[in-house]
Design an enzyme around this catalytic site. Structure first.
Site, PDB file in Angstrom:
ATOM      1  N   HIS A  16      -3.609   0.172  -2.770  1.00  0.00           N
ATOM      2  CA  HIS A  16      -4.341  -1.070  -3.020  1.00  0.00           C
ATOM      3  C   HIS A  16      -5.718  -0.761  -3.608  1.00  0.00           C
ATOM      4  O   HIS A  16      -6.158  -1.406  -4.554  1.00  0.00           O
ATOM      5  CB  HIS A  16      -4.501  -1.864  -1.724  1.00  0.00           C
ATOM      6  CG  HIS A  16      -3.227  -2.424  -1.213  1.00  0.00           C
ATOM      7  ND1 HIS A  16      -2.993  -3.769  -1.118  1.00  0.00           N
ATOM      8  CD2 HIS A  16      -2.090  -1.828  -0.774  1.00  0.00           C
ATOM      9  CE1 HIS A  16      -1.783  -3.984  -0.640  1.00  0.00           C
ATOM     10  NE2 HIS A  16      -1.221  -2.810  -0.425  1.00  0.00           N
ATOM     11  N   ASP A 118      -7.933  -8.850  -1.500  1.00  0.00           N
ATOM     12  CA  ASP A 118      -6.668  -8.136  -1.462  1.00  0.00           C
ATOM     13  C   ASP A 118      -5.609  -9.110  -0.956  1.00  0.00           C
ATOM     14  O   ASP A 118      -5.920 -10.051  -0.213  1.00  0.00           O
ATOM     15  CB  ASP A 118      -6.787  -6.941  -0.507  1.00  0.00           C
ATOM     16  CG  ASP A 118      -5.526  -6.118  -0.463  1.00  0.00           C
ATOM     17  OD1 ASP A 118      -4.683  -6.394   0.425  1.00  0.00           O
ATOM     18  OD2 ASP A 118      -5.362  -5.212  -1.290  1.00  0.00           O
ATOM     19  N   THR A 140      -1.650  -6.213  -5.605  1.00  0.00           N
ATOM     20  CA  THR A 140      -1.654  -4.842  -6.103  1.00  0.00           C
ATOM     21  C   THR A 140      -0.241  -4.332  -6.363  1.00  0.00           C
ATOM     22  O   THR A 140      -0.055  -3.160  -6.621  1.00  0.00           O
ATOM     23  CB  THR A 140      -2.354  -3.918  -5.095  1.00  0.00           C
ATOM     24  OG1 THR A 140      -1.710  -4.060  -3.822  1.00  0.00           O
ATOM     25  CG2 THR A 140      -3.816  -4.273  -4.966  1.00  0.00           C
TER      26      THR A 140
END
Length: 156
Positions: A16, A118, A140
């Site tokens: 990530h 994220d 990601t």
């Protein structure tokens, strides 16, 4: 042209973080009016990732990208990352407040423009609302996995 500050908030997983830092570098290379701060939630359960993360950061850093490792917090055991995320919420808010204060004291400095979370941190989007800026979620994953997710949702 107005300078903009993007705040990326990341989990400490190398895959990530690698993707995020590559996107951050691409963005600042494409637009000199952007600066990016990446807040990294450090994992209390896997200290072996710290040297790898430090090495990755050292190879990606530029004068338009700033990295802040949030402090380790002992979180109560529970579902996946939920306790860690919630325990980091005040540290994230404090870090962003520091960024905003720093910009306010220097004429011509960037303005806070976006939060980029994220994919595992989308629950933090209320922080962006408190700062009055939009938030985005950065997946990601590769295109094949995202296509698979769309296929599963379509029911075909």
């Amino acid at each position: 042209m107005t300078k903009a500050e993007l705040v990326f908030i990341q989990v400490p997983a190398l895959g990530h973080l690698t993707s995020t830092l590559q996107v951050a570098k691409l963005l600042v290379d494409l637009n000199s009016n952007l600066s990016i701060t990446v807040l990294i939630i450090m994992s209390p359960s896997d200290p072996t990732t710290v040297p790898k993360i430090d090495s990755l950061i050292a190879t990606t850093i530029s004068h338009h990208i700033k990295i802040i490792n949030l402090p380790h917090v002992d979180a109560a055991p529970g579902r996946f990352m939920a306790p860690i995320i919630e325990s980091q919420r005040p540290h994230i808010k404090e870090a962003v407040n520091d960024i905003v204060r720093e910009f306010g004291s220097v004429p011509g400095s960037p303005q806070l423009a976006w939060f980029v979370f994220d994919m595992f941190l989308a629950s933090l989007n209320d922080l962006a609302n408190k700062f009055g800026v939009p938030s985005y979620v950065f997946y990601t994953s590769g295109a094949a996995f995202l296509g698979f997710q769309l296929f599963i949702q379509s029911g075909d």
